[in-house]
Each structure stands twice: as C-alpha cells, then as structure tokens.
Enzyme design. Structure first.
Site, mmCIF file in Angstrom:
data_model
loop_
_atom_site.group_PDB
_atom_site.id
_atom_site.type_symbol
_atom_site.label_atom_id
_atom_site.label_comp_id
_atom_site.label_asym_id
_atom_site.label_seq_id
_atom_site.Cartn_x
_atom_site.Cartn_y
_atom_site.Cartn_z
ATOM 1 C CE LYS A 162 -2.778 -5.592 8.683
ATOM 2 N NZ LYS A 162 -2.259 -5.076 6.681
ATOM 3 C CB THR A 193 0.866 -3.554 6.524
ATOM 4 O OG1 THR A 193 -0.410 -4.155 5.261
ATOM 5 C CG2 THR A 193 1.250 -2.378 6.830
ATOM 6 C CG ASP A 194 -1.600 -7.877 3.705
ATOM 7 O OD1 ASP A 194 -2.703 -6.971 4.761
ATOM 8 O OD2 ASP A 194 -2.881 -8.099 2.102
ATOM 9 C CB THR A 225 -1.206 -0.097 1.332
ATOM 10 O OG1 THR A 225 -1.574 -1.080 1.040
ATOM 11 C CG2 THR A 225 -2.095 1.071 1.414
ATOM 12 C CE1 TYR A 259 -6.046 -0.477 -0.158
ATOM 13 C CE2 TYR A 259 -3.593 -1.171 -1.368
ATOM 14 C CZ TYR A 259 -4.677 -0.961 -0.625
ATOM 15 O OH TYR A 259 -4.392 -1.695 1.348
ATOM 16 C CD GLU A 308 -5.200 -29.674 27.868
ATOM 17 O OE1 GLU A 308 -6.344 -30.644 26.923
ATOM 18 O OE2 GLU A 308 -5.234 -28.460 27.473
HETATM 19 N N1 DGL Z 1 -2.537 -5.950 0.209
HETATM 20 C C1 DGL Z 1 -1.482 -5.119 0.359
HETATM 21 C C2 DGL Z 1 -0.032 -5.400 0.865
HETATM 22 O O1 DGL Z 1 0.622 -6.323 1.963
HETATM 23 C C3 DGL Z 1 -2.099 -4.297 0.879
HETATM 24 C C4 DGL Z 1 -2.245 -3.803 2.735
HETATM 25 C C5 DGL Z 1 -1.225 -2.978 2.794
HETATM 26 O O2 DGL Z 1 0.541 -2.749 2.121
HETATM 27 O O3 DGL Z 1 -1.042 -2.272 4.269
HETATM 28 O O4 DGL Z 1 1.229 -5.578 -0.403
#
Ligand code: DGL
Length: 355
Positions: free
Chosen positions: A190, A117-118, A38, A51, A312
């Site tokens: 995340k 971020t994914d 992103t 986006y 366990e």
């Molecule tokens: N799908 C994404 C990625 O990880 C966009 C999410 C992001 O970057 O926050 O590239």
C-alpha cells in the site's frame, strides 16, 4: 382446446425452468468471502472521509453491484466484519482453510475476498503461501466508503469477479484487483494513505490490468506460490509469534528484548538501507539468536530494492536471514509460516529467496 392451452402453458413453464437452470449452470460460480474494511464501510456524509469500516454486510455490499449477477453465480459468506487493522491469525487460518475447502469443489470457479486495505498485503501474501489450488483467488478493497460520491468499491468488486472467472487468471497466485490494476501478492504494498490507486507491485510491476471487464496480463508471478508452496494450514490452530522491530538513528535494543520476553519466536528487522541497523540492536539480536534460538530476518524500511545477502552484514556469521524483495510486513508472514516447519536459518534463507 383447453388441453392445448394447458400444454402450451406447461411447455412455457418448462422452457422457463430449463433456461433458468441452464443459465445457473453456464455461469461460473464465485464465492465472495467478506471480511470488512472500507469497502463495507459507511460515512456520515457522502463527501467526508470519516467513516466506520465494516459497517455493512456482504449482501448489502453486493446489492451495489447487481451487474456481477450477469457474469457469475454469486455465493456470499461473511467470514468477519472488521477494519483490517484488527486482522489476526485466527481469521487468517479460518480464511485459508475455507478457501481451500471451497476450491476443492468442482463447481467453484474462483474466490473473491473483500478486505480492508490497511493489512491487505499481509492477508494476500498469507493466502498466496497457503492456498492449495490453481483457481483464482482475488482480494479486493476500496479506499472510499460504500456511500461516498464516486465510491470505488462497486467497480473494484465487479472487476474482481470478472478477474476471478477468467480462464487466463488460473495459476497466477493470489491477486488484488483495485483501480483497474491486477496486482500480485508476491510484491504487494500500500503506497498511499488515501488514493484509490494505492496498491502497487513496486519491484516487479503489476500483473496486468482489467479492461472492459477482462484481464489483460503482462507478466507472470515470479515467485513460488499456492500449489507450489510447501506451507499447509490444514492442521494448524495457531501461528508462531513474530514481531517487527524498526531501526532508525539511535535505535536501542529494548524493543527486540521486549519481543523476546513477550514470547516472539522470530523477529523481522525493518532496517535502514540494505537491512542495516544500529550496532547495539544487531548485537542484541545476535545474542537472541544464539541464546534463545529466536529467528532473525533482515528486511528494509525502503520500499524498493532487495535486502541482499553478502553485503555489509555477515548473515552466516550471525545466523541471520536476508529477506531479498520481501518487505517487513510480508517477511513477518513468511517467517511465521517458515517457523511452523523449521528454525534452521539456512532453510529459512532458502524460503526467503524462493517465495
Ligand atoms: N482501517 C481500514 C481497513 O483496513 C479502512 C481502510 C480501508 O479499508 O481502506 O479496514
């Protein structure tokens, strides 16, 4: 008179050149390796959340933060341009090798990696285990596209560069800087699908904060990393396949068996509670471990707390490994690297306690 004017002009040019070169010399050199996400995305409008990730290049990205040129000499390289949902072993190995190569150069102070971020927690942890340098490596992303109102990317990039050039950032392991927080790769998760403060270190707490362009650290990384890590990607061209299987009420053995048929060398269970799972899944995994030597790591779908040994489940009897504080996504990364060295469950268990 003419000669004097020439002399003055000559001296002036010399002074400008010297000041430019002094300036370049005195500024720390930072490489920005771009991978997409992103932070490099654009939206069709400034307010919508739709986006396209990875739509703009590293140079376009940097033009949004000219302020970083005041604090560092920046070199940009485009390693990939993908949404991080498509991050893969090939890019990891390329990144790991390139980071090591660059950090060997005396004139390089640190590295910033822009990333979606994914799967940022997976890449950060992978690098935390394979980078062979004390110099700062900082991953950065954003939750809003580059052309959104209040885009978080430019501030995050500025902070990431400021963090990477600070002498006190050395030896901290791979970090993520977002939303003014400095997070350690050893416990990165995340936690929110949309919020700019999505990343947390839920078990150990963040390493520190960025304040007025300077890092303030409040803890050290508690785990083995970078120069203390035993893993090395120098001669690796691929990584062993490891799959993650989820447990839930009524979970069957089918997905674990399919993973084995597909060639998995290891399976991480995102278990219920303390890394627990249905009896049928546990029996199937015991069989895969005993008959096909497939490594089995128990982790948990719960965000905090350890998946502890000696609870366990009798790991020694089953030859399973408990992941302790390593969540299933990072457990997969560690198991892939562990399997490049050994398939002995006791050795792998040692690694899960140490990293
Ligand atoms: N799908 C994404 C990625 O990880 C966009 C999410 C992001 O970057 O926050 O590239």
């Amino acid at each position: 008179m003419k000669t004097n004017i020439k002399k003055v002009i000559g001296l002036f040019i010399l002074a400008v050149l010297v000041s430019f070169s002094l300036d370049a010399q005195t500024k720390p050199k930072v490489y920005i390796l771009a991978t997409g996400g992103t932070i490099a995305g654009t939206s069709s409008s400034q307010v919508d959340s739709d986006y396209k990730a990875g739509a703009i290049t590293v140079n376009q990205l940097l033009s949004a933060v000219p302020e970083i040129l005041d604090i560092a000499e920046i070199k940009g390289e485009q390693v990939a341009n993908i949404g991080s949902q498509d991050m893969n072993d090939e890019v990891w190995l390329t990144l790991g090798k390139r980071v090591n190569e660059l950090l060997k150069q005396n004139d390089v102070t640190g590295i910033v990696i822009t990333h979606g971020t994914d799967t940022q927690e997976e890449t950060a942890y992978f690098l935390n285990l394979v980078v062979k340098s004390d110099k700062p490596v900082v991953l950065v992303g954003s939750m809003r596209p580059s052309n959104a109102i209040s885009a978080d990317g430019p501030r995050n990039i500025y902070n990431a560069v400021a963090c990477a050039i600070a002498p006190e950032s050395k030896g901290k392991g791979v970090m993520v800087v977002m939303d003014d927080n400095i997070l350690s790769a050893d416990d990165l998760t995340k936690t929110n699908t949309l919020s700019v403060g999505t990343f947390q270190n839920p078990n150990y707490g963040h390493l520190g904060i960025m304040y007025d362009g300077k890092p303030i650290y409040t803890r050290e990384s508690v785990k083995r990393h970078t120069t203390k890590s035993e893993f090395d990607v120098t001669n690796l061209t691929s990584l062993p396949r490891v799959d993650i299987i989820l447990s839930y009420s009524n979970a069957t053995a089918q997905f674990a068996e399919s993973a084995a048929i597909a060639g998995a060398k290891g399976i991480v269970v995102a278990g219920v509670g303390n890394g627990n799972m249905t009896t049928v899944l546990m029996n199937a995994l015991e069989k895969l471990r005993k008959e096909q030597d497939i490594a089995v790591v128990r982790s948990s779908r719960i965000m905090t707390g350890p998946t502890a040994q000696w609870d366990e489940i009798d790991d020694d009897k089953l030859n399973f490994v408990a992941s302790w504080y390593i969540n299933p996504y990072r457990a997969r990364v560690l198991l892939m690297l562990a399997l490049t060295k050994t398939n002995d469950y006791k050795e792998i268990q040692r690694m899960f306690a140490e990293y």
